[in-house]
Design a protein around this motif. Structure first.
Motif, PDB file in Angstrom:
ATOM      1  N   PRO A  15      49.145  50.562  51.583  1.00  0.00           N
ATOM      2  CA  PRO A  15      50.374  51.243  51.166  1.00  0.00           C
ATOM      3  C   PRO A  15      51.359  50.228  50.591  1.00  0.00           C
ATOM      4  CG  PRO A  15      49.670  52.050  53.299  1.00  0.00           C
ATOM      5  CD  PRO A  15      48.770  50.889  52.972  1.00  0.00           C
ATOM      6  N   GLY A  16      51.974  50.570  49.460  1.00  0.00           N
ATOM      7  CA  GLY A  16      52.790  49.601  48.757  1.00  0.00           C
ATOM      8  C   GLY A  16      51.956  48.964  47.664  1.00  0.00           C
ATOM      9  N   SER A  17      52.074  47.665  47.491  1.00  0.00           N
ATOM     10  CA  SER A  17      51.380  47.015  46.386  1.00  0.00           C
ATOM     11  C   SER A  17      50.407  45.927  46.826  1.00  0.00           C
ATOM     12  CB  SER A  17      52.412  46.392  45.426  1.00  0.00           C
ATOM     13  OG  SER A  17      53.220  45.440  46.107  1.00  0.00           O
ATOM     14  N   ARG A  18      50.241  45.717  48.132  1.00  0.00           N
ATOM     15  CA  ARG A  18      49.352  44.649  48.567  1.00  0.00           C
ATOM     16  C   ARG A  18      47.904  44.990  48.250  1.00  0.00           C
ATOM     17  NH1 ARG A  18      48.330  42.208  54.688  1.00  0.00           N
ATOM     18  NH2 ARG A  18      47.046  40.431  54.001  1.00  0.00           N
ATOM     19  N   LEU A  19      47.214  44.056  47.593  1.00  0.00           N
ATOM     20  CA  LEU A  19      45.822  44.253  47.226  1.00  0.00           C
ATOM     21  C   LEU A  19      44.928  43.321  48.026  1.00  0.00           C
ATOM     22  CD1 LEU A  19      46.107  44.424  43.325  1.00  0.00           C
ATOM     23  CD2 LEU A  19      45.877  46.342  44.908  1.00  0.00           C
ATOM     24  N   VAL A  20      43.818  43.857  48.527  1.00  0.00           N
ATOM     25  CA  VAL A  20      42.780  43.047  49.157  1.00  0.00           C
ATOM     26  C   VAL A  20      41.684  42.882  48.108  1.00  0.00           C
ATOM     27  CG1 VAL A  20      41.156  42.845  51.072  1.00  0.00           C
ATOM     28  CG2 VAL A  20      43.358  43.982  51.418  1.00  0.00           C
ATOM     29  N   LEU A  21      41.521  41.665  47.614  1.00  0.00           N
ATOM     30  CA  LEU A  21      40.601  41.422  46.517  1.00  0.00           C
ATOM     31  C   LEU A  21      39.178  41.238  47.024  1.00  0.00           C
ATOM     32  CD1 LEU A  21      42.788  38.958  44.410  1.00  0.00           C
ATOM     33  CD2 LEU A  21      42.730  41.457  44.351  1.00  0.00           C
ATOM     34  N   SER A  22      38.245  41.234  46.098  1.00  0.00           N
ATOM     35  CA  SER A  22      36.842  41.067  46.433  1.00  0.00           C
ATOM     36  C   SER A  22      36.626  39.790  47.239  1.00  0.00           C
ATOM     37  CB  SER A  22      36.011  41.007  45.147  1.00  0.00           C
ATOM     38  OG  SER A  22      34.659  40.758  45.434  1.00  0.00           O
ATOM     39  N   GLY A  23      35.954  39.926  48.383  1.00  0.00           N
ATOM     40  CA  GLY A  23      35.670  38.780  49.239  1.00  0.00           C
ATOM     41  C   GLY A  23      36.731  38.495  50.278  1.00  0.00           C
ATOM     42  N   ASP A  24      37.901  39.114  50.159  1.00  0.00           N
ATOM     43  CA  ASP A  24      38.975  38.873  51.124  1.00  0.00           C
ATOM     44  C   ASP A  24      38.823  39.775  52.342  1.00  0.00           C
ATOM     45  OD1 ASP A  24      40.141  36.920  49.655  1.00  0.00           O
ATOM     46  OD2 ASP A  24      41.747  38.165  48.838  1.00  0.00           O
ATOM     47  N   HIS A  25      39.440  39.354  53.443  1.00  0.00           N
ATOM     48  CA  HIS A  25      39.479  40.201  54.631  1.00  0.00           C
ATOM     49  C   HIS A  25      40.871  40.150  55.254  1.00  0.00           C
ATOM     50  CE1 HIS A  25      38.020  36.189  56.064  1.00  0.00           C
ATOM     51  NE2 HIS A  25      38.898  36.405  57.007  1.00  0.00           N
ATOM     52  N   VAL A  26      41.206  41.195  55.976  1.00  0.00           N
ATOM     53  CA  VAL A  26      42.533  41.313  56.562  1.00  0.00           C
ATOM     54  C   VAL A  26      42.435  42.120  57.847  1.00  0.00           C
ATOM     55  CG1 VAL A  26      43.080  43.406  55.251  1.00  0.00           C
ATOM     56  CG2 VAL A  26      44.937  41.969  56.096  1.00  0.00           C
ATOM     57  N   GLY A  49      50.088  33.658  38.555  1.00  0.00           N
ATOM     58  CA  GLY A  49      49.757  34.619  39.609  1.00  0.00           C
ATOM     59  C   GLY A  49      48.974  34.041  40.767  1.00  0.00           C
ATOM     60  N   ARG A  50      49.049  32.737  40.988  1.00  0.00           N
ATOM     61  CA  ARG A  50      48.195  32.130  42.021  1.00  0.00           C
ATOM     62  C   ARG A  50      48.516  32.631  43.422  1.00  0.00           C
ATOM     63  NH1 ARG A  50      50.752  28.103  44.813  1.00  0.00           N
ATOM     64  NH2 ARG A  50      52.500  27.016  43.851  1.00  0.00           N
ATOM     65  N   ARG A  51      49.777  33.031  43.672  1.00  0.00           N
ATOM     66  CA  ARG A  51      50.109  33.566  45.002  1.00  0.00           C
ATOM     67  C   ARG A  51      49.379  34.881  45.265  1.00  0.00           C
ATOM     68  NH1 ARG A  51      56.524  32.472  44.112  1.00  0.00           N
ATOM     69  NH2 ARG A  51      56.599  30.269  44.790  1.00  0.00           N
ATOM     70  N   TYR A  52      49.151  35.664  44.218  1.00  0.00           N
ATOM     71  CA  TYR A  52      48.405  36.912  44.351  1.00  0.00           C
ATOM     72  C   TYR A  52      46.940  36.605  44.624  1.00  0.00           C
ATOM     73  CZ  TYR A  52      52.462  39.108  42.056  1.00  0.00           C
ATOM     74  OH  TYR A  52      53.717  39.547  41.737  1.00  0.00           O
ATOM     75  N   LEU A  53      46.389  35.652  43.877  1.00  0.00           N
ATOM     76  CA  LEU A  53      44.983  35.307  44.029  1.00  0.00           C
ATOM     77  C   LEU A  53      44.705  34.658  45.380  1.00  0.00           C
ATOM     78  CD1 LEU A  53      44.380  33.962  40.428  1.00  0.00           C
ATOM     79  CD2 LEU A  53      43.332  35.995  41.424  1.00  0.00           C
ATOM     80  N   ARG A  54      45.712  34.034  45.966  1.00  0.00           N
ATOM     81  CA  ARG A  54      45.542  33.412  47.280  1.00  0.00           C
ATOM     82  C   ARG A  54      45.911  34.354  48.409  1.00  0.00           C
ATOM     83  NH1 ARG A  54      47.783  27.415  45.433  1.00  0.00           N
ATOM     84  NH2 ARG A  54      45.830  26.773  44.444  1.00  0.00           N
ATOM     85  N   HIS A  95      55.036  40.873  37.354  1.00  0.00           N
ATOM     86  CA  HIS A  95      54.346  41.477  38.495  1.00  0.00           C
ATOM     87  C   HIS A  95      53.403  42.577  38.021  1.00  0.00           C
ATOM     88  CE1 HIS A  95      53.665  43.217  42.495  1.00  0.00           C
ATOM     89  NE2 HIS A  95      53.895  44.391  41.931  1.00  0.00           N
ATOM     90  N   ASN A  96      53.870  43.432  37.120  1.00  0.00           N
ATOM     91  CA  ASN A  96      53.031  44.509  36.606  1.00  0.00           C
ATOM     92  C   ASN A  96      51.840  43.956  35.833  1.00  0.00           C
ATOM     93  OD1 ASN A  96      54.855  46.309  37.702  1.00  0.00           O
ATOM     94  ND2 ASN A  96      55.928  46.700  35.781  1.00  0.00           N
ATOM     95  N   LEU A  97      52.068  42.892  35.085  1.00  0.00           N
ATOM     96  CA  LEU A  97      50.980  42.273  34.329  1.00  0.00           C
ATOM     97  C   LEU A  97      49.916  41.708  35.263  1.00  0.00           C
ATOM     98  CD1 LEU A  97      49.646  41.131  31.763  1.00  0.00           C
ATOM     99  CD2 LEU A  97      51.155  39.127  32.000  1.00  0.00           C
ATOM    100  N   ILE A  98      50.338  40.951  36.257  1.00  0.00           N
ATOM    101  CA  ILE A  98      49.380  40.341  37.185  1.00  0.00           C
ATOM    102  C   ILE A  98      48.608  41.414  37.939  1.00  0.00           C
ATOM    103  CG2 ILE A  98      49.163  38.897  39.245  1.00  0.00           C
ATOM    104  CD1 ILE A  98      51.677  37.385  38.209  1.00  0.00           C
ATOM    105  N   THR A  99      49.308  42.469  38.357  1.00  0.00           N
ATOM    106  CA  THR A  99      48.636  43.555  39.068  1.00  0.00           C
ATOM    107  C   THR A  99      47.553  44.191  38.203  1.00  0.00           C
ATOM    108  OG1 THR A  99      50.614  44.020  40.392  1.00  0.00           O
ATOM    109  CG2 THR A  99      48.972  45.768  40.216  1.00  0.00           C
ATOM    110  N   ASP A 100      47.867  44.430  36.924  1.00  0.00           N
ATOM    111  CA  ASP A 100      46.866  44.998  36.023  1.00  0.00           C
ATOM    112  C   ASP A 100      45.667  44.067  35.872  1.00  0.00           C
ATOM    113  OD1 ASP A 100      46.123  46.965  33.687  1.00  0.00           O
ATOM    114  OD2 ASP A 100      45.947  44.949  32.843  1.00  0.00           O
ATOM    115  N   LEU A 101      45.902  42.773  35.747  1.00  0.00           N
ATOM    116  CA  LEU A 101      44.806  41.819  35.570  1.00  0.00           C
ATOM    117  C   LEU A 101      43.938  41.722  36.818  1.00  0.00           C
ATOM    118  CD1 LEU A 101      46.674  38.985  33.635  1.00  0.00           C
ATOM    119  CD2 LEU A 101      45.220  40.794  32.696  1.00  0.00           C
TER     120      LEU A 101
END
Length: 284
Positions: free
Chosen positions: A93-104, A173-178, A244-250
């Protein structure tokens, strides 16, 4: 095992309305065709994805952008842990994304998760019966190691980026990727400093980085119809919204992935990428 793992029929209804009486820490997962409940000591990992024979809970049925096995929820160190084993991001919920290979780690209570597919988001409902157990020392999702992607799973249409654009955008966007919990784009000064440190032979300044990213935003807005990348589409004050919108789309289109962070390592670690860069541009 039978008493600790139970099926939930499709007509169970939304988990947001509550769940049947259960032990604290019991996991409930509901997809499009039903779900299941799992006690915390069942030693049972819940697989979810689009292909019913391969998973315990279906989500995104019929959408070939969703992986056959999109993710897994396992119990580790007294906590339930979500691991994204597919290629598409999973949105909280919100904008946090869990990317491929990540866990939470998943919190107690109700959590709607969304598989971010090209034309829609597929809902996976999760609820954990309230538990007083403290967090463990860490989360190890080794049992949910990433599986090979299926040949019949369609990739999203990744955006085309030049080598230089990719380098700047990975830095931005490295903070998003990390997987920072509340990421924001780096400032232009930070991007210029980091790229200057990485590639001292090139002349990097804030205006050069900003110009490169502005061209990408304009191109994707005009040619791909990506919303929220130009000032006219974003309410004032704009702040970081455009980037932010650009990085989210990418990220959602898997144009940028965690593997791209290797570009921010020393060039000697990835000479092929260094050779792929165009000739340095002059100051802008």
């Amino acid at each position: 095992m039978a008493s600790k793992v139970s099926l939930l029929p499709k007509d169970t209804g939304s988990l947001s309305r509550g769940v049947p009486p259960a032990r604290t820490g019991t996991l409930f997962v509901m997809g499009s065709n039903g779900g299941m409940s799992v006690a915390p000591d069942a030693d049972f990992a819940v697989l979810f994805g689009r292909n019913e024979p391969d998973v315990h809970v279906c989500v995104g049925v019929g959408d070939t952008c969703v992986s056959r096995r999109q993710g897994v929820i396992s119990h580790t160190y007294a906590r339930w842990v979500l691991t994204n084993t597919g290629k598409l991001p999973i949105r909280f919920p919100g904008s946090r994304l869990v990317l491929s290979g990540d866990h939470v780690e998943l919190a107690a209570g109700y959590t709607p998760l969304f598989i971010v597919s090209p034309r829609q988001e597929h809902l996976l409902e999760v609820r954990i019966a309230a538990s007083a157990q403290p967090p463990g020392p860490g989360a190890d999702a080794g049992q949910a190691a990433r599986e090979a992607y299926e040949e019949d799973t369609h990739d999203r249409d990744a955006r085309e980026l030049s080598a230089e654009e990719r380098l700047v955008l990975v830095c931005l966007g490295r903070r998003y990727l990390r997987n920072d919990p509340q990421p924001q784009p780096l400032t232009w000064a930070q991007v210029a400093f980091e790229l200057g440190e990485l590639r001292p032979a090139e002349r990097w300044g804030p205006s050069r980085a900003a110009h490169i990213v502005s061209k990408v935003r304009t191109r994707l807005s005009r040619e791909e119809g990506v919303p929220g990348l130009v000032e006219e589409e974003v309410p004032q004050p704009v702040g970081n919204a455009l980037n932010h919108n650009l990085i989210t789309d990418l990220l959602v289109t898997t144009t940028l992935t965690k593997a791209d962070l290797a570009l921010l390592d020393d060039d000697t670690d990835c000479p092929a990428q260094a050779q792929a860069q165009p000739a340095p541009e002059g100051s802008r």
